[in-house]
Design a protein around this motif. Sequence first.
Motif, mmCIF file in Angstrom:
data_model
loop_
_atom_site.group_PDB
_atom_site.id
_atom_site.type_symbol
_atom_site.label_atom_id
_atom_site.label_comp_id
_atom_site.label_asym_id
_atom_site.label_seq_id
_atom_site.Cartn_x
_atom_site.Cartn_y
_atom_site.Cartn_z
ATOM 1 N N MET A 1 13.416 10.448 -0.141
ATOM 2 C CA MET A 1 12.203 10.429 -0.942
ATOM 3 C C MET A 1 11.885 8.978 -1.343
ATOM 4 N N LYS A 2 10.620 8.627 -1.202
ATOM 5 C CA LYS A 2 10.206 7.262 -1.520
ATOM 6 C C LYS A 2 10.122 7.067 -3.031
ATOM 7 N N HIS A 3 10.601 5.947 -3.498
ATOM 8 C CA HIS A 3 10.525 5.607 -4.916
ATOM 9 C C HIS A 3 9.211 4.858 -5.154
ATOM 10 N N PRO A 4 8.489 5.148 -6.258
ATOM 11 C CA PRO A 4 7.209 4.485 -6.527
ATOM 12 C C PRO A 4 7.291 2.955 -6.555
ATOM 13 N N VAL A 5 8.403 2.408 -7.017
ATOM 14 C CA VAL A 5 8.550 0.943 -7.048
ATOM 15 C C VAL A 5 8.631 0.402 -5.620
ATOM 16 N N ASP A 6 9.357 1.086 -4.752
ATOM 17 C CA ASP A 6 9.475 0.648 -3.360
ATOM 18 C C ASP A 6 8.120 0.705 -2.659
ATOM 19 N N ILE A 7 7.343 1.721 -2.952
ATOM 20 C CA ILE A 7 6.000 1.856 -2.380
ATOM 21 C C ILE A 7 5.116 0.711 -2.863
ATOM 22 N N HIS A 8 5.164 0.415 -4.151
ATOM 23 C CA HIS A 8 4.351 -0.664 -4.720
ATOM 24 C C HIS A 8 4.725 -2.015 -4.119
ATOM 25 N N VAL A 9 6.009 -2.310 -4.058
ATOM 26 C CA VAL A 9 6.474 -3.585 -3.488
ATOM 27 C C VAL A 9 6.038 -3.671 -2.025
ATOM 28 N N GLY A 10 6.182 -2.595 -1.290
ATOM 29 C CA GLY A 10 5.768 -2.584 0.115
ATOM 30 C C GLY A 10 4.286 -2.855 0.296
ATOM 31 N N LYS A 11 3.478 -2.267 -0.566
ATOM 32 C CA LYS A 11 2.033 -2.517 -0.505
ATOM 33 C C LYS A 11 1.710 -3.971 -0.803
ATOM 34 N N ARG A 12 2.417 -4.542 -1.768
ATOM 35 C CA ARG A 12 2.182 -5.951 -2.108
ATOM 36 C C ARG A 12 2.599 -6.875 -0.958
ATOM 37 N N VAL A 13 3.679 -6.514 -0.259
ATOM 38 C CA VAL A 13 4.098 -7.285 0.916
ATOM 39 C C VAL A 13 2.987 -7.221 1.963
ATOM 40 N N ARG A 14 2.519 -6.011 2.252
ATOM 41 C CA ARG A 14 1.474 -5.833 3.261
ATOM 42 C C ARG A 14 0.199 -6.578 2.878
ATOM 43 N N HIS A 15 -0.229 -6.466 1.630
ATOM 44 C CA HIS A 15 -1.459 -7.134 1.199
ATOM 45 C C HIS A 15 -1.354 -8.652 1.322
ATOM 46 N N ARG A 16 -0.228 -9.195 0.913
ATOM 47 C CA ARG A 16 -0.066 -10.644 1.005
ATOM 48 C C ARG A 16 -0.022 -11.092 2.468
ATOM 49 N N ARG A 17 0.659 -10.309 3.283
ATOM 50 C CA ARG A 17 0.743 -10.630 4.711
ATOM 51 C C ARG A 17 -0.662 -10.629 5.324
ATOM 52 N N TRP A 18 -1.473 -9.634 4.979
ATOM 53 C CA TRP A 18 -2.857 -9.571 5.461
ATOM 54 C C TRP A 18 -3.658 -10.771 4.961
ATOM 55 N N MET A 19 -3.471 -11.113 3.691
ATOM 56 C CA MET A 19 -4.238 -12.209 3.099
ATOM 57 C C MET A 19 -3.976 -13.538 3.797
ATOM 58 N N VAL A 20 -2.762 -13.757 4.223
ATOM 59 C CA VAL A 20 -2.452 -15.015 4.895
ATOM 60 C C VAL A 20 -2.633 -14.904 6.411
ATOM 61 N N GLY A 21 -3.050 -13.733 6.887
ATOM 62 C CA GLY A 21 -3.316 -13.547 8.305
ATOM 63 C C GLY A 21 -2.068 -13.522 9.170
ATOM 64 N N MET A 22 -0.998 -12.982 8.634
ATOM 65 C CA MET A 22 0.278 -12.943 9.350
ATOM 66 C C MET A 22 0.521 -11.527 9.873
ATOM 67 N N THR A 23 1.050 -11.425 11.079
ATOM 68 C CA THR A 23 1.390 -10.114 11.637
ATOM 69 C C THR A 23 2.779 -9.692 11.147
ATOM 70 N N GLN A 24 3.092 -8.425 11.353
ATOM 71 C CA GLN A 24 4.431 -7.947 11.019
ATOM 72 C C GLN A 24 5.478 -8.671 11.864
ATOM 73 N N HIS A 25 5.151 -8.931 13.117
ATOM 74 C CA HIS A 25 6.081 -9.650 13.995
ATOM 75 C C HIS A 25 6.360 -11.050 13.465
ATOM 76 N N GLN A 26 5.309 -11.740 13.019
ATOM 77 C CA GLN A 26 5.478 -13.102 12.512
ATOM 78 C C GLN A 26 6.322 -13.131 11.248
ATOM 79 N N LEU A 27 6.049 -12.202 10.335
ATOM 80 C CA LEU A 27 6.837 -12.149 9.101
ATOM 81 C C LEU A 27 8.295 -11.820 9.424
ATOM 82 N N ALA A 28 8.491 -10.856 10.289
ATOM 83 C CA ALA A 28 9.856 -10.469 10.660
ATOM 84 C C ALA A 28 10.607 -11.656 11.253
ATOM 85 N N GLU A 29 9.933 -12.419 12.098
ATOM 86 C CA GLU A 29 10.573 -13.582 12.717
ATOM 87 C C GLU A 29 10.957 -14.621 11.667
ATOM 88 N N LYS A 30 10.069 -14.858 10.693
ATOM 89 C CA LYS A 30 10.358 -15.841 9.643
ATOM 90 C C LYS A 30 11.530 -15.406 8.774
#
Length: 122
Positions: A1-30
């Motif tokens: 079961m997903k914890h609300p804090v984990d969901i929130h943190v994940g959304k913030r990661v995704r939003h920031r990644r989108w804002m800087v124009g980074m792909t999941q592959h690029q973030l994973a590599e870094k």
Amino acid sequence: MKHPVDIHVGKRVRHRRWMVGMTQHQLAEKVGIKFQQIQKYETGMNRVSASRLWDMAAALSVPVNFFFEGLENHANEVDDGAVPSDILADKEALELVRSYYAIPENQRRRLFELARVLSDVA
């Protein structure tokens, strides 16, 4: 079961990644992991460790506390027609923010003032 804090943190990661124009592959590599792990973090399926969050914050050029901003509001959220706290989940809003920051600063300030005046009239 997903914890609300984990969901929130994940959304913030995704939003920031989108804002800087980074792909999941690029973030994973870094960060030194597979992109599938980034997917799991962003959905809240997997919990992000403190050291991994530290690395992701550095890769995304934000302080670690960025990922927790707005978390306290979720407990008290009421649907009263106000702007949702998760506004950047909307692709149109995200594109608007990206476009806004692509405008030269002096023009951006004038656009901001125009928007402020128009919203006061409405």
